[in-house]
Design a protein around this motif. Sequence first.
Motif, PDB file in Angstrom:
ATOM      1  N   LEU A   1       0.799  -1.270   0.156  1.00  0.00           N
ATOM      2  CA  LEU A   1       0.126  -0.012  -0.236  1.00  0.00           C
ATOM      3  C   LEU A   1       0.894   1.362   0.082  1.00  0.00           C
ATOM      4  O   LEU A   1       0.187   2.140  -0.413  1.00  0.00           O
TER       5      LEU A   1
ATOM      6  N   ARG B   1       1.126   3.663  -3.087  1.00  0.00           N
ATOM      7  CA  ARG B   1      -0.344   4.321  -3.308  1.00  0.00           C
ATOM      8  C   ARG B   1      -0.695   3.663  -4.563  1.00  0.00           C
ATOM      9  O   ARG B   1      -1.104   4.504  -5.497  1.00  0.00           O
TER      10      ARG B   1
ATOM     11  N   LEU C   1      -5.323  -2.534  -5.471  1.00  0.00           N
ATOM     12  CA  LEU C   1      -4.399  -3.621  -4.840  1.00  0.00           C
ATOM     13  C   LEU C   1      -5.096  -5.121  -4.994  1.00  0.00           C
ATOM     14  O   LEU C   1      -6.216  -5.262  -5.081  1.00  0.00           O
TER      15      LEU C   1
ATOM     16  N   GLN D   1      -8.869  -1.034   4.434  1.00  0.00           N
ATOM     17  CA  GLN D   1      -9.444  -0.676   3.243  1.00  0.00           C
ATOM     18  C   GLN D   1     -10.250   0.527   3.173  1.00  0.00           C
ATOM     19  O   GLN D   1     -10.346   1.262   2.352  1.00  0.00           O
TER      20      GLN D   1
END
Length: 378
Positions: free
Chosen positions: A166, A169, A173, A198
């Motif tokens: 993550l 960015r 995902l 999330q």
Amino acid sequence: MTIKEVAALAKPWVSGSAQPFVRIQSITKKFDDFVAVDDVSLDIYKGELFCLLGGSGCGKSTLLRMLAGFETPTEGSIEIDGQDMAGIPAYDRPTNMMFQSYALFPHMTVERNIAYGLLREGVRKAEAMERVADMLRLVQLERFAGRKPDQLSGGQRQRVALARALVKRPKLLLLDEPLGALDKKLREETQFELVKIQETLGVTFIVVTHDQEEAMTISSRIGVMNAGRIVQVGEPAEIYEHPNSRFVADFIGSVNLFAGHVTVDEADHIDIATPELEGVIHVGHGVSCSPGQELFYAIRPEKLRLSRARPDLPNTFPAMVDEVAYMGNLSIYRLRLPSGRHLNATQVNLSRHVEDAISWDENVWVSWDDNAGVVLTR
């Protein structure tokens, strides 16, 4: 803002005007003569936590790898945020992928593992470490920043891998069986952490899993796959309560399935004669079918009621208790019908001990409401 408008924002898939963030159109992937993914079309919306659910070999991981750019589709197209991914290599896609193995560098600290991708891309060290610190706070691992992976628990390593994915960015995902290496209790705890992370970031997640409970717990929507195809897409409650086929009904949770023929076909009800029950199932609503048509009736174990006295319900049948499995929060009853067919019923254990609880070898009545099950035509 109206209730309908609020619902459209929370669930963009119910709005005809919402634009998909990920658009998969007629994707097929062949390996020589084997078709791993077969003509799949799917829309996924921004901010979703979408689960691809299916058994081993159903094509879900292959589909994920095509999204990531690790596999090239044989036919079809993939768009992410309005951009066609054809010809775009994995390292140039607005995606990141988290693998089941986590693949952490054993010689690096947690902090350095998370920072590695940023530093490789040339992000200034000060900015990279600031972003790493944000991720460590998000996954609640600040005090473990200086540890090596072998000094962490399985759940902590999973969170390091998530933070590493993550911190770059990504717009999207991709997670391939992200909780598969954890034990049951830790997996259940981590599911809620994953959802919280999330929701905090608002990143679109696509999760591949074979675990039905996991998919039901974490997802906004589920795409059930079988033999390379998407066989049903829906919210968890829709998939569970309104499966569109015997495969989905049987794959998601536990279910009792009966085959039968329509004997009464009215606008507000139908009757299904089934030899397994040696009787008729009354369904309290109309179904699009023909008189005499073969149908399948699915009912979940928790919808069944057990009693010693015959109840006044439209669907009531005699049975014998063959087995009782005490699971703590509930008990599972394996019942034998006069035809020899077995079915399962579950009852919640509200008290620590019930002296007159139904037990082995008892003759009982099993019953359910006329709208408790679902009629399937395939």
